[in-house]
Design an enzyme around this catalytic site. Structure first.
Site, mmCIF file in Angstrom:
data_model
loop_
_atom_site.group_PDB
_atom_site.id
_atom_site.type_symbol
_atom_site.label_atom_id
_atom_site.label_comp_id
_atom_site.label_asym_id
_atom_site.label_seq_id
_atom_site.Cartn_x
_atom_site.Cartn_y
_atom_site.Cartn_z
ATOM 1 N N HIS A 74 1.125 -1.173 0.134
ATOM 2 C CA HIS A 74 -0.762 -0.517 -0.127
ATOM 3 C C HIS A 74 1.019 1.279 0.397
ATOM 4 O O HIS A 74 2.223 1.506 0.377
ATOM 5 C CB HIS A 74 -1.064 -0.387 1.151
ATOM 6 C CG HIS A 74 -0.365 -0.107 2.954
ATOM 7 N ND1 HIS A 74 -0.049 1.341 3.474
ATOM 8 C CD2 HIS A 74 -0.076 -0.870 3.485
ATOM 9 C CE1 HIS A 74 0.533 0.821 4.888
ATOM 10 N NE2 HIS A 74 0.040 -0.354 4.407
ATOM 11 N N ASP B 206 -0.721 4.146 0.630
ATOM 12 C CA ASP B 206 -0.875 5.238 2.225
ATOM 13 C C ASP B 206 -0.140 4.685 3.321
ATOM 14 O O ASP B 206 0.709 4.094 3.782
ATOM 15 C CB ASP B 206 -2.237 5.570 1.921
ATOM 16 C CG ASP B 206 -2.968 4.161 2.752
ATOM 17 O OD1 ASP B 206 -2.294 2.930 2.265
ATOM 18 O OD2 ASP B 206 -3.515 3.817 3.629
ATOM 19 N N ASP C 26 6.457 1.047 6.759
ATOM 20 C CA ASP C 26 4.651 0.671 6.033
ATOM 21 C C ASP C 26 4.519 1.465 5.385
ATOM 22 O O ASP C 26 3.674 2.803 5.745
ATOM 23 C CB ASP C 26 3.811 0.368 8.389
ATOM 24 C CG ASP C 26 2.273 0.265 7.746
ATOM 25 O OD1 ASP C 26 2.371 -0.259 6.674
ATOM 26 O OD2 ASP C 26 1.987 0.925 8.334
ATOM 27 N N GLU D 239 -4.946 1.718 2.414
ATOM 28 C CA GLU D 239 -5.340 0.703 3.081
ATOM 29 C C GLU D 239 -5.111 1.394 4.946
ATOM 30 O O GLU D 239 -5.791 -0.153 5.504
ATOM 31 C CB GLU D 239 -3.627 0.136 3.184
ATOM 32 C CG GLU D 239 -3.894 -1.725 3.656
ATOM 33 C CD GLU D 239 -2.888 -1.635 5.109
ATOM 34 O OE1 GLU D 239 -3.155 -2.500 5.847
ATOM 35 O OE2 GLU D 239 -2.794 -0.838 5.825
ATOM 36 N N GLU D 240 -4.371 2.556 5.398
ATOM 37 C CA GLU D 240 -5.154 2.595 6.673
ATOM 38 C C GLU D 240 -5.997 3.311 7.399
ATOM 39 O O GLU D 240 -6.228 3.393 8.683
ATOM 40 C CB GLU D 240 -3.597 4.080 6.863
ATOM 41 C CG GLU D 240 -1.713 3.189 6.330
ATOM 42 C CD GLU D 240 -1.731 2.319 7.608
ATOM 43 O OE1 GLU D 240 -2.726 1.710 8.427
ATOM 44 O OE2 GLU D 240 -0.593 2.484 7.635
ATOM 45 N N ASP E 82 3.298 -6.992 4.057
ATOM 46 C CA ASP E 82 2.386 -5.759 5.413
ATOM 47 C C ASP E 82 2.492 -6.218 6.533
ATOM 48 O O ASP E 82 1.767 -5.976 7.442
ATOM 49 C CB ASP E 82 1.203 -5.050 4.538
ATOM 50 C CG ASP E 82 0.839 -3.819 6.088
ATOM 51 O OD1 ASP E 82 1.834 -3.556 5.773
ATOM 52 O OD2 ASP E 82 -0.221 -3.164 5.621
ATOM 53 N N HIS F 17 3.578 2.986 11.666
ATOM 54 C CA HIS F 17 3.779 3.832 12.869
ATOM 55 C C HIS F 17 3.697 4.600 14.307
ATOM 56 O O HIS F 17 3.407 5.434 15.224
ATOM 57 C CB HIS F 17 1.931 2.991 13.497
ATOM 58 C CG HIS F 17 1.146 3.017 12.405
ATOM 59 N ND1 HIS F 17 -0.303 3.039 12.407
ATOM 60 C CD2 HIS F 17 1.428 2.092 11.130
ATOM 61 C CE1 HIS F 17 -1.103 2.310 11.070
ATOM 62 N NE2 HIS F 17 -0.228 2.084 10.421
HETATM 63 ZN ZN LIG Z 1 1.172 -1.546 6.350
#
Ligand SMILES: [Zn+2]
Length: 416
Positions: free
Chosen positions: A95, A97, A128, A162-163, A191, A385
C-alpha cells in the site's frame, strides 16, 4: 543454481538505488482524507514512472472515486510482467498510503526526509509499507536487468487507502476488477511479519472499531450538581469495557497475541477550558477478535455494559460501529503461496518458517474473503506507525532476494 546465485549477488549492488527509492517515496506524502491528506497521487505518479522503466506487459492506474481527495479519486496501480511460462501469477500487493507522523517533537529528524543511520533507513512510511514496495520491485528489477525473465508471471499492485479501511483501495479493485486475480494465483502481502523474516501470516482476527458518545450536561466547574460529567462517565465506561477480556477470553496459539484484544484508543476533544465540566465525550475502541468469537456476540455484550453504566450515572451513551471486518477462512498452511515463500526463505536465509495468525487489519483478508489464498510476509523491525519509523537496508536486500527467488522459482525448475 549458478544463475540464481549470481542474480542474487547482483541485488547487493542495488543499495544506492534502494535508498534513493525510499527517499523519493517518503518525500511524496500519501495521506488519505481521513488523515487530513489529499490522497496518494504524487506517490502513485512517481511509482508509475519507475515501473514503466521496467517495461511491464500491462500497466493500469485504477481510480477509485473519492470526492474528498485531490481530483476526486484515489489512485491504485497494477502492473504485470509475463513469465517464461503461462500459469498463475505471483502478485505482491503493497500500500502507498501512510499514517501521519503524529507528534513531531517525538521525531529526531524530519519524518518526510529519509535519514540513514548505519543499516537503518528512517522516515515515515519506510517500513509501512515502502519496505514491501521497494523489496518486491527491486527483486523483479534485478531479474529483468540481468537479461532474464521470471519463470512465473509477476504482478505488482500498489493500492491506496489501506490505513483507513481499503474502500478506495483493494476493496474497490476486487469489486471493479475481480478478473485481475484468480484463485490459482499466489498473493503475497508484504505488510506484516517478524524481525528475522521467519513468520508467514495465514490467518487474521476479526476487526471491530467502535465509537462511544457519552452525553451528560455541561456546566460550570464550580457547580457539578448542576450538570452531568460526561468525562467521568467515559472513564467509568472505559474501565467497565475491560470485562470483555474475560467474557471473550478464549486462547488460540496459532495467533499472536493468542487472545482477543479490546483496547480503548482515541478520544475527541471535549471542552477547551479547565473550569467547565464537559457534557459530551467521545472515545473509540479497537477490538481484534479471534475467529472463535462472533463480533455480533461482542456487540451484544458491549451494549449491555454501556447501558449499565448509562443507567448508573444517568447519562446517555451511544455506540456506533465505525468499521468491521469479520475473520475469513485462513489460507491453508500448504497453499502454493505459503510453500513458495517458505522455500525461498529457506534458500536465501536458511530459515524454517512458521505459519501464524495475527491481530488483523492487513488487506489479505479481502483476498481470502474472495476465495483467493494470500500470505502476509515481510522481514520487519516492527516500527510501523511509531515516531522515528525505520527499516533495515539489509532486510530490504534479503527480502528483495526472497522475492526474486519466488519470481524465478529456480528450485521448481530443477525439479526439487
Ligand atoms: Zn501497512
Amino acid at each position: 543454481m549458478p544463475n540464481l546465485h549470481s542474480l542474487l549477488r547482483n541485488i547487493d549492488g542495488y543499495k544506492d538505488e534502494i535508498i534513493e527509492l525510499q527517499a523519493g517515496l517518503t518525500s511524496r506524502i500519501a495521506l488519505g482524507p481521513e488523515n487530513n491528506g489529499t490522497g496518494e497521487h504524487e506517490k502513485a505518479a512517481y511509482l508509475q514512472t519507475i515501473i514503466e522503466e521496467l517495461k511491464p506487459d500491462y500497466i493500469k492506474e485504477i481510480r477509485a472515486p473519492d470526492k474528498r481527495a485531490r481530483d476526486g479519486y484515489r489512485p491504485n496501480l497494477v502492473a504485470k510482467w509475463k513469465g517464461k511460462q503461462p500459469g498463475p501469477t505471483i502478485w505482491v500487493l503493497s500500500h502507498m498510503d501512510i499514517v501521519p507522523p503524529g507528534d513531531h517533537s517525538l521525531w529526531a529528524t524530519d519524518p518526510y526526509e529519509v535519514k540513514i543511520d548505519g543499516d537503518r533507513i528512517i522516515g515515515r512510511g519506510v517500513e509501512d509499507n515502502q519496505h514491501g514496495i521497494v523489496s518486491s520491485f527491486i527483486g523483479l528489477k534485478a531479474i529483468l536487468e540481468s537479461g532474464k525473465r521470471p519463470r512465473n508471471n509477476v504482478g505488482l499492485v500498489f493500492v491506496a487507502d489501506e490505513e483507513t479501511g481499503s474502500k478506495y483501495g483493494l476493496e474497490y479493485l476486487l469489486k471493479q476488477h475481480s478478473n485481475f486475480f484468480s484463485s490459482e494465483d499466489l498473493i503475497i502481502v508484504p505488510d506484516g511479519g517478524n524481525k528475522d523474516g521467519s513468520m508467514i501470516e495465514v490467518a487474521e482476527k476479526s476487526l471491530l472499531w467502535l465509537k462511544f458518545t457519552v452525553i451528560g450536561f455541561q456546566c460550570h466547574g464550580s457547580t457539578p450538581d448542576k450538570g452531568k460529567n460526561s468525562l467521568y462517565g467515559m472513564a467509568k465506561l472505559v474501565v467497565a469495557l475491560n470485562d470483555l477480556k474475560q467474557a471473550f477470553g478464549q486462547r488460540d496459539d496459532l495467533f499472536n497475541p493468542p487472545t482477543s484484544t479490546f483496547e480503548s484508543t482515541k478520544t475527541e476533544p471535549n471542552v477547551p477550558n479547565i473550569n467547565t465540566i464537559p457534557g459530551k465525550n467521545i472515545f473509540y475502541m479497537d477490538c481484534r477478535i479471534l475467529p472463535h468469537h462472533q463480533p455480533d456476540d461482542i456487540l451484544v455484550q458491549v451494549e449491555k455494559i454501556t447501558s449499565d453504566v448509562a443507567a448508573e450515572l444517568g447519562l446517555e451513551i451511544q455506540v456506533e460501529q465505525v468499521y468491521r471486518q469479520d475473520a475469513t477462512n485462513p489460507t491453508p498452511i500448504d497453499a502454493p503461496v505459503v510453500k513458495a515463500l517458505a522455500k525461498a526463505i529457506k534458500t536465501i536465509k536458511n530459515l524454517n518458517t512458521e505459519q501464524i495468525g495475527i491481530g488483523g487489519g492487513t488487506v489479505a483478508a479481502f483476498f481470502r474473503r474472495a476465495g483467493i489464498p494470500a500470505a502476509v510476509w515481510v522481514t520487519t523491525q516492527d516500527t510501523a506507525h511509531q515516531p522515528n519509523e525505520y527499516c533495515l537496508l539489509s532486510d530490504l536486500i534479503s527480502d528483495a532476494k526472497i522475492f526474486a527467488s519466488v519470481y524465478m522459482d529456480e528450485l521448481n525448475e530443477e525439479g526439487n
